[in-house]
Structure formats: structure tokens, C-alpha cells
Design a protein around this motif. Sequence first.
Motif, PDB file in Angstrom:
ATOM      1  N   MET A   1       1.127  -1.159   0.127  1.00 26.37           N
ATOM      2  CA  MET A   1      -0.134  -0.139   0.031  1.00 26.37           C
ATOM      3  C   MET A   1       1.015   1.153   0.031  1.00 26.37           C
ATOM      4  O   MET A   1       1.797   1.314   0.705  1.00 26.37           O
ATOM      5  N   TRP A   2       0.422   2.439  -0.817  1.00 24.38           N
ATOM      6  CA  TRP A   2       1.429   3.323  -1.033  1.00 24.38           C
ATOM      7  C   TRP A   2       1.249   4.352   0.268  1.00 24.38           C
ATOM      8  O   TRP A   2       2.045   5.070   0.395  1.00 24.38           O
ATOM      9  N   ILE A   3       0.263   4.227   0.972  1.00 26.83           N
ATOM     10  CA  ILE A   3       0.301   5.045   2.055  1.00 26.83           C
ATOM     11  C   ILE A   3       0.706   4.051   3.418  1.00 26.83           C
ATOM     12  O   ILE A   3       0.027   3.141   3.619  1.00 26.83           O
ATOM     13  N   LYS A   4       1.598   4.606   4.238  1.00 31.78           N
ATOM     14  CA  LYS A   4       2.260   3.815   5.037  1.00 31.78           C
ATOM     15  C   LYS A   4       2.714   4.823   6.072  1.00 31.78           C
ATOM     16  O   LYS A   4       2.959   6.017   6.127  1.00 31.78           O
ATOM     17  N   GLY A   5       3.240   4.123   7.507  1.00 31.88           N
ATOM     18  CA  GLY A   5       3.784   4.848   8.291  1.00 31.88           C
ATOM     19  C   GLY A   5       2.985   5.705   9.075  1.00 31.88           C
ATOM     20  O   GLY A   5       1.652   5.564   9.488  1.00 31.88           O
ATOM     21  N   ILE A   6       3.536   6.851   9.447  1.00 42.12           N
ATOM     22  CA  ILE A   6       2.742   8.010  10.452  1.00 42.12           C
ATOM     23  C   ILE A   6       1.574   8.383   9.568  1.00 42.12           C
ATOM     24  O   ILE A   6       0.407   8.674   9.870  1.00 42.12           O
ATOM     25  N   THR A   7       1.674   8.758   8.029  1.00 43.00           N
ATOM     26  CA  THR A   7       0.602   9.303   7.406  1.00 43.00           C
ATOM     27  C   THR A   7      -0.672   8.135   7.270  1.00 43.00           C
ATOM     28  O   THR A   7      -1.785   8.494   7.542  1.00 43.00           O
ATOM     29  N   ARG A   8      -0.180   6.963   7.465  1.00 47.65           N
ATOM     30  CA  ARG A   8      -1.297   5.984   7.338  1.00 47.65           C
ATOM     31  C   ARG A   8      -2.201   5.927   8.649  1.00 47.65           C
ATOM     32  O   ARG A   8      -3.453   5.713   8.804  1.00 47.65           O
ATOM     33  N   ARG A   9      -1.326   6.088   9.812  1.00 52.72           N
ATOM     34  CA  ARG A   9      -1.950   5.980  11.153  1.00 52.72           C
ATOM     35  C   ARG A   9      -2.841   7.284  11.329  1.00 52.72           C
ATOM     36  O   ARG A   9      -3.921   7.001  11.759  1.00 52.72           O
ATOM     37  N   TRP A  10      -2.297   8.557  10.843  1.00 47.74           N
ATOM     38  CA  TRP A  10      -3.008   9.657  10.969  1.00 47.74           C
ATOM     39  C   TRP A  10      -4.500   9.412  10.115  1.00 47.74           C
ATOM     40  O   TRP A  10      -5.689   9.804  10.612  1.00 47.74           O
ATOM     41  N   LEU A  11      -4.454   9.003   8.815  1.00 43.14           N
ATOM     42  CA  LEU A  11      -5.368   8.770   8.012  1.00 43.14           C
ATOM     43  C   LEU A  11      -6.447   7.864   8.770  1.00 43.14           C
ATOM     44  O   LEU A  11      -7.564   8.165   8.661  1.00 43.14           O
ATOM     45  N   PHE A  12      -5.966   6.688   9.364  1.00 44.44           N
ATOM     46  CA  PHE A  12      -7.088   5.667   9.629  1.00 44.44           C
ATOM     47  C   PHE A  12      -7.505   6.245  11.007  1.00 44.44           C
ATOM     48  O   PHE A  12      -8.567   5.993  11.512  1.00 44.44           O
ATOM     49  N   ASN A  13      -6.606   6.967  12.016  1.00 43.31           N
ATOM     50  CA  ASN A  13      -7.145   7.199  13.305  1.00 43.31           C
ATOM     51  C   ASN A  13      -7.713   8.651  13.579  1.00 43.31           C
ATOM     52  O   ASN A  13      -8.811   8.560  13.960  1.00 43.31           O
ATOM     53  N   VAL A  14      -7.014   9.387  13.035  1.00 41.75           N
ATOM     54  CA  VAL A  14      -7.472  10.853  13.324  1.00 41.75           C
ATOM     55  C   VAL A  14      -8.724  11.348  12.211  1.00 41.75           C
ATOM     56  O   VAL A  14      -9.753  11.864  12.687  1.00 41.75           O
ATOM     57  N   ILE A 196       6.570  16.390  10.566  1.00 44.65           N
ATOM     58  CA  ILE A 196       7.080  15.242  11.052  1.00 44.65           C
ATOM     59  C   ILE A 196       7.589  14.428  10.472  1.00 44.65           C
ATOM     60  O   ILE A 196       8.850  14.005  10.731  1.00 44.65           O
ATOM     61  N   LEU A 197       7.280  14.162   9.103  1.00 42.27           N
ATOM     62  CA  LEU A 197       7.828  13.084   8.306  1.00 42.27           C
ATOM     63  C   LEU A 197       9.129  13.731   7.824  1.00 42.27           C
ATOM     64  O   LEU A 197      10.114  12.877   7.444  1.00 42.27           O
ATOM     65  N   ASP A 225      10.684  23.096  18.298  1.00 49.32           N
ATOM     66  CA  ASP A 225       9.903  22.157  19.006  1.00 49.32           C
ATOM     67  C   ASP A 225      10.319  20.749  19.251  1.00 49.32           C
ATOM     68  O   ASP A 225      11.789  20.643  19.487  1.00 49.32           O
ATOM     69  N   GLU A 226       9.578  19.757  19.618  1.00 45.60           N
ATOM     70  CA  GLU A 226      10.030  18.579  19.920  1.00 45.60           C
ATOM     71  C   GLU A 226      10.863  18.044  18.877  1.00 45.60           C
ATOM     72  O   GLU A 226      11.807  17.208  19.232  1.00 45.60           O
ATOM     73  N   ILE A 227      10.485  18.142  17.641  1.00 44.09           N
ATOM     74  CA  ILE A 227      11.111  17.382  16.584  1.00 44.09           C
ATOM     75  C   ILE A 227      12.481  18.018  16.535  1.00 44.09           C
ATOM     76  O   ILE A 227      13.561  17.400  16.199  1.00 44.09           O
ATOM     77  N   GLY A 228      12.398  19.224  16.451  1.00 48.11           N
ATOM     78  CA  GLY A 228      13.681  20.304  16.424  1.00 48.11           C
ATOM     79  C   GLY A 228      14.986  19.738  17.602  1.00 48.11           C
ATOM     80  O   GLY A 228      15.971  19.809  17.270  1.00 48.11           O
ATOM     81  N   GLU A 229      14.273  19.692  18.584  1.00 51.48           N
ATOM     82  CA  GLU A 229      15.033  19.263  19.975  1.00 51.48           C
ATOM     83  C   GLU A 229      15.460  17.875  19.634  1.00 51.48           C
ATOM     84  O   GLU A 229      16.930  17.554  20.238  1.00 51.48           O
ATOM     85  N   LEU A 230      14.639  16.871  19.154  1.00 46.15           N
ATOM     86  CA  LEU A 230      15.227  15.675  18.919  1.00 46.15           C
ATOM     87  C   LEU A 230      16.370  15.631  17.697  1.00 46.15           C
ATOM     88  O   LEU A 230      17.261  14.825  17.887  1.00 46.15           O
ATOM     89  N   VAL A 263      12.660   8.980  16.902  1.00 50.77           N
ATOM     90  CA  VAL A 263      11.884  10.125  16.184  1.00 50.77           C
ATOM     91  C   VAL A 263      10.670   9.583  15.542  1.00 50.77           C
ATOM     92  O   VAL A 263       9.658  10.334  15.369  1.00 50.77           O
ATOM     93  N   ILE A 264      10.421   8.208  15.539  1.00 52.81           N
ATOM     94  CA  ILE A 264       9.394   7.639  14.783  1.00 52.81           C
ATOM     95  C   ILE A 264       8.244   7.598  15.260  1.00 52.81           C
ATOM     96  O   ILE A 264       7.149   8.064  14.593  1.00 52.81           O
ATOM     97  N   ALA A 265       8.064   7.668  16.419  1.00 50.21           N
ATOM     98  CA  ALA A 265       6.843   8.237  17.276  1.00 50.21           C
ATOM     99  C   ALA A 265       7.216   9.184  18.287  1.00 50.21           C
ATOM    100  O   ALA A 265       7.115   8.717  19.547  1.00 50.21           O
ATOM    101  N   PRO A 266       6.983  10.582  18.088  1.00 51.91           N
ATOM    102  CA  PRO A 266       7.005  11.615  19.117  1.00 51.91           C
ATOM    103  C   PRO A 266       5.939  11.462  20.074  1.00 51.91           C
ATOM    104  O   PRO A 266       4.861  11.325  19.568  1.00 51.91           O
ATOM    105  N   LYS A 267       6.171  11.713  21.300  1.00 50.70           N
ATOM    106  CA  LYS A 267       5.203  11.641  22.252  1.00 50.70           C
ATOM    107  C   LYS A 267       4.058  12.368  22.031  1.00 50.70           C
ATOM    108  O   LYS A 267       2.891  12.286  22.461  1.00 50.70           O
ATOM    109  N   ASN A 268       4.130  13.636  21.769  1.00 50.37           N
ATOM    110  CA  ASN A 268       3.115  14.700  21.567  1.00 50.37           C
ATOM    111  C   ASN A 268       2.466  14.709  20.092  1.00 50.37           C
ATOM    112  O   ASN A 268       2.075  15.741  19.794  1.00 50.37           O
ATOM    113  N   THR A 269       2.641  13.755  19.256  1.00 50.32           N
ATOM    114  CA  THR A 269       2.161  13.905  18.123  1.00 50.32           C
ATOM    115  C   THR A 269       0.784  13.687  18.010  1.00 50.32           C
ATOM    116  O   THR A 269      -0.008  14.753  17.328  1.00 50.32           O
ATOM    117  N   SER A 270       0.037  12.821  18.937  1.00 45.17           N
ATOM    118  CA  SER A 270      -1.465  12.879  18.896  1.00 45.17           C
ATOM    119  C   SER A 270      -2.035  14.361  19.411  1.00 45.17           C
ATOM    120  O   SER A 270      -3.010  14.696  18.960  1.00 45.17           O
TER     121      SER A 270
END
Length: 363
Positions: A1-14, A196-197, A225-230, A263-270
Motif C-alpha cells: 500500500m502506498w500510504i504507510k507509516g505515520i501518514t497511514r496512522r493519521w489517516l485511519f485514526n484521526v 514530522i515526516l 519544537d520537540e522534533i527540532g530538539e530531537l 523519532v518515529i513516534a514523537p510523544k506529543n504527535t497525537s
Amino acid sequence: MWIKGITRRWLFNVLGIVVLVLVVLIVSLSFAVQNYTYNGILQALNANSRELTNVFIDYKNKTSSDFTSFAYTYVENFTSKESMELMVINSDGRIVLTSTGFTPDQNQPMNDYYAALQDAEGYGSWKGKLSSGERVMAVTRVLRNNDGMVVGGVRYVVSLENADRQILAIVATLTGIGVLIILFVCISSTYFVKSILNPVREINSTAKRIAQGDFDARIQKKHNDEIGELCGNCGEKIEKGANFCGKCGAVVEKEQSEHVYDVIAPKNTSARVWKIIIPSLIVGVIVIWGFMQLMSVSDKPCDWCGHSPTVAYKESDGSYSYVCKECRKKCAWCGKKATRHYENMMHKEVFVCEETYKKMHDD
């Protein structure tokens, strides 16, 4: 599937949750609009049917033939012929006269008439399809004499085609607003997902270069932000781990690999996603509510006091009655707080209190 990773989780969850909330909201509002429209039509039919006992005075002492002769006069003087059809039913349950002047169809379903025969007050209502497929709403009032025998009845029938078209237009508008909200959420969230990506891909690419022996690779900190700090923390680890054994080329410190995976799953993404989604949903609800209000608000003067702005109410004859805010608050008869409204014989919307409404219904 062409949608994967964080984009897929956001699409199906949020986005999935947003779509579900909007579907529930639109379906609920659609049913509310349908019930409001149908109840308005039913109130108009009931208002006309309640006047029947005032027209057929002393009907309890009349015969079926007396009722039929009075019914001819009632049909001729009926003022709402353009908005509803009137049918006169004799004591045998046959339609003997209609306000349209056409020969009555005796094979049409009359569930409201049979319900009126079973009702102690002689009242029955029904909503369904005629043999022609047309959707209608009908109300029947049956009159009985002192012996309890049926002397006749009058049936009021209104087509629901115009009402259904109006309901369909409102549902289509609500659906369009829902689609716009989803597009707004998708567009506004695209930047957030990319924010994020893109750093994640950069860190992943840098980690691969280091694993291949390129110890000059570095990660730039672009966001505060958190990503920049990471990214900054990973960069420091890479700097510290750049010292390697001159004999074998092995990296001395390997802790940076653990930080790359973090970095794959930042804590404050949700939390950050919901900061975008929740305001979007609130804006959507406000837009839908405002649209529903604007659809009925008018600058025309009130039918009772002449003030404006007013709310427009569609009557059974297709006309509109305009009532201001003050006249909607108080009973037109006693001045108490109004909780009900109905259409009178002049096709004007009247607001009354619960006590007055019950008295009129009982009479």
C-alpha cells in the motif's frame, strides 16, 4: 500500500474519527430537519381538522344524510384547497366528495380513517404512499352521533413531494459543508504531517550514511519544537560518536542508533494533531448551526407586531409566516411563556403556552 507509516496512522485514526463525527452530526441534523418539517405539516392538518366540530354544529343529533349535505357546503367554503385535498367520507366509509372535483379513487389506502374509527376522539393520522407512488400525509376526523354511530368523516391530505425536495436540499447542503470541513482538516493537517515526516526522513537518511561510514553527515535543527530538539540531540550524539578506531574503523559510540529510532513516534504527535482537529470540528459545527439559522431568518416585518428581523415558517399552502423573537417568546392568548406553535386558518404561525395548546387540542 502506498500510504504507510505515520501518514497511514493519521489517516485511519484521526481523519477516520473526524469523518465519523461529521457523519453522525449530518445524519442527526437531517433527521431533525425531517421531523421538524413533517411535524409542521401535521400541525397544519390538525389545526384544520379541529375546526370541523365548530363547522358541524350539533352533529351529535344529526344523521348521515344531514352530515353529507353540510359537508358539501364545508368543501365549497374550504380556504386551503390549494395546499391540501379535502375528502368527505360517508357513514359507510366511502369517499363521496373531494375538494379537487375529480371522481374519488375508492382503492387508495386510508389507514388514517381506520385509525380514527378505533380512536375514542375520532382522530387518525397516517404518512405513506398512494397507489400512484406519491408520498402523502393524511389526517381524518370521524364524527359520531349520540348513539355512537358514525355519521361521517372528513379527510385532509397533503402531498409530501415539496417537503421532501426541501429536506433533500438541506441534507445536500449539510453534506457539502461536511465535505468542506474534511477538506479543510486534510489541508491544514498536511503541513503538520510533513513537519514530522520530513525531519524523520532526514534523520533516517543521515543514519544510513553514518552506517555506511560517512561520519561527516550531520542533522540540521530547523524547528524550535520537540522534533527540532530531537534533531539537535541526535546531532550531538553523532558528533560524540564520530571518534572511531583508526586501526579497524569501528565506531566507538553506538548510542546514536537508539536516538534515531525514537523519532518515529514523537510523544506529543497525537496531542498536536488534536489541537488542529478539535478547533476544525468546532468551526464546522458553528458553520452548520449558523447556516441553519440564516436559512430561516428574514428582514420582513412580523405578522403580529410589525417588528424585524423575523423567522420564516413555511405554511401548508406554500406561503410563509413571519414571527419576530418577542412574539415567539410569549403566548398570543395569555402572555405566558410560549412552548408550542401552530398554523391558524389565516395561514399564520401562532405561538401559545402549553396550557392554551392543550385546551385548543381538547376542544
